[in-house]
Write an enzyme that holds these catalytic residues in place. Structure first.
Site, short mmCIF file in Angstrom:
data_model
loop_
_atom_site.label_atom_id
_atom_site.label_comp_id
_atom_site.label_asym_id
_atom_site.label_seq_id
_atom_site.Cartn_x
_atom_site.Cartn_y
_atom_site.Cartn_z
N ILE A 246 45.39 -121.22 -29.09
CA ILE A 246 45.26 -122.27 -28.07
C ILE A 246 46.60 -122.27 -27.34
O ILE A 246 47.60 -122.76 -27.86
CB ILE A 246 44.97 -123.65 -28.70
CG1 ILE A 246 43.66 -123.63 -29.48
CG2 ILE A 246 44.92 -124.73 -27.61
CD1 ILE A 246 43.32 -124.95 -30.15
N PRO A 247 46.65 -121.69 -26.15
CA PRO A 247 47.95 -121.35 -25.54
C PRO A 247 48.65 -122.53 -24.87
O PRO A 247 48.84 -122.54 -23.65
CB PRO A 247 47.57 -120.26 -24.53
CG PRO A 247 46.19 -120.63 -24.11
CD PRO A 247 45.52 -121.19 -25.35
N CYS A 248 49.08 -123.48 -25.66
CA CYS A 248 49.82 -124.62 -25.09
C CYS A 248 51.15 -124.17 -24.50
O CYS A 248 51.73 -124.89 -23.67
CB CYS A 248 50.01 -125.72 -26.13
SG CYS A 248 50.88 -125.21 -27.62
N HIS A 249 51.64 -122.99 -24.89
CA HIS A 249 52.89 -122.49 -24.32
C HIS A 249 52.73 -122.15 -22.83
O HIS A 249 53.72 -122.01 -22.12
CB HIS A 249 53.37 -121.25 -25.09
CG HIS A 249 52.41 -120.10 -25.07
ND1 HIS A 249 51.35 -120.00 -25.96
CD2 HIS A 249 52.33 -118.99 -24.28
CE1 HIS A 249 50.67 -118.89 -25.72
NE2 HIS A 249 51.25 -118.26 -24.69
#
Length: 281
Positions: A246-249
Site C-alpha cells: 500500500i504505497p503511502c510513500h
C-alpha cells in the site's frame, strides 16, 4: 534469486540521504557525499548503480523539491487512467496485483480473537522488514527502525490484541520473495486489514497510485469523494499497516515537500527516488 546485499547497500543510501538533509543549504558535491558514507566517489557510483540502477546524480535529482513538484503535475493523467480501471495498479517493475479484504465489524470488535498471525523478519532493498500473515492474507508489513525488532513486534501485537502471534519466517518468506525478489505467481496478493471504513477507503485509493507517480493528500481526498477530509486522509495514510504494497510513500504535500513517513523520512525519499529511477523518470 534471494539476496541480502540490498540491506547493506540501503544502510549506506540512508546515511547519504541523512547527510544531504543536514547539509541541504550548501549542496555538497558527490565527492563529499561519498566521504560521508566512507566510500570513494568511484565506489559510491558503483553502490548506486547496484542498488538503484541509476547514477548518484540522477538519484539526487529525484530528491529535489523541483523534481517533486514536477512529478505531482505529471502524475495527474496517470492517476486518471488507473482510477478509471477500477483495479489496483500493478507497478511496472513487477506483476503484483493487490486485493484488500477488510475485517468484518464483528472481527474488528474482537481485536483478532481466534486469529493466528505468523511473522518473520526479511531483507528488502529498503532495509530489514517484518512481514506478518494470516490464513486470509498479509496483515502487516513494516520496516524495522534501526534494528529495533522489539518495537515492531510490540506494534503488531498491540494492533491485534487478542490474536495468537507467532514468529515463523518459513511461513512469511514466500511472501517476502514475491514482494521484493520478483518471484512470480498468477494469484493476486491479498491483504487482510483491520481499519475503519474510512481508512480502508483511503488505503484502497493508495493502491491505484502507479509506481513512479505521486499524489498529494488533497488528490486522495478528492479521489475518495470527500475533498474536505484532507486531515483525516493524512491520518489514515500515517496508519497504513502494510508498507510498500500500500504505497503511502507516494503521497507527498501539495507544495512538493516529501513530508513525513511512518518508517522514517530518509526511507520515504529512498523509495521514491528508487522508483523514479526504475521507471525511467
Amino acid at each position: 534469486m534471494k539476496t541480502t546485499a540490498p540491506v547493506n547497500d540501503y544502510q549506506r543510501i540512508e546515511k547519504a540521504i541523512l547527510f544531504l538533509e543536514k547539509n541541504a543549504l550548501r549542496r555538497p558535491d558527490l565527492r563529499e557525499i561519498a566521504r560521508s558514507v566512507n566510500l570513494s566517489q568511484y565506489h559510491f557510483q558503483r553502490l548506486f548503480r547496484r542498488w538503484a540502477g541509476i547514477s548518484p546524480k540522477r538519484f539526487l535529482q529525484a530528491l529535489t523539491l523541483e523534481r517533486a513538484k514536477e512529478a505531482l503535475k505529471s502524475s495527474g493523467s496517470l492517476l486518471d487512467v488507473t482510477y478509471g480501471t477500477g483495479l489496483s495498479s500493478p507497478g511496472r517493475l513487477h506483476d503484483l496485483f493487490v486485493n484488500i479484504e477488510a475485517v468484518t465489524p464483528d472481527e474488528f470488535r474482537k481485536q483478532g480473537a481466534s486469529l493466528k498471525i505468523r511473522f518473520g523478519f526479511h531483507p528488502s532493498p529498503f532495509g530489514e522488514c517484518l512481514v506478518a500473515v494470516t490464513d486470509r492474507g498479509i496483515s502487516n508489513l513494516a520496516f524495522v527502525p534501526q534494528g529495533n525488532r522489539s518495537k515492531i513486534i510490540s506494534e503488531l501485537k498491540n494492533q491485534w490484541k487478542h490474536a495468537e502471534v507467532l514468529e515463523d519466517p518459513s511461513a512469511t518468506g514466500p511472501y517476502a520473495d514475491r514482494i521484493f525478489n520478483a518471484v512470480k505467481s498468477a494469484d493476486p496478493l491479498t491483504l487482510y486489514l483491520k481499519g475503519t471504513n474510512f481508512q480502508i477507503k483511503v488505503w484502497q485509493a493508495l493502491l491505484k497510485i502507479p509506481s513512479g507517480a505521486v499524489a498529494s493528500y488533497e488528490d486522495i481526498a478528492r479521489r475518495i469523494g470527500n475533498p474536505n477530509s484532507v486531515r483525516a486522509v493524512a491520518n489514515a495514510v500515517a496508519h497504513n499497516p502494510v508498507a510498500y504494497l500500500i504505497p503511502c510513500h507516494r503521497v507527498i504535500r501539495k507544495t512538493g515537500a516529501i513530508g513525513g513517513y511512518r518508517w522514517g523520512g530518509p526511507r520515504k525519499k529512498a523509495l521514491l527516488a528508487w522508483e523514479a529511477g526504475k521507471e525511467g523518470l
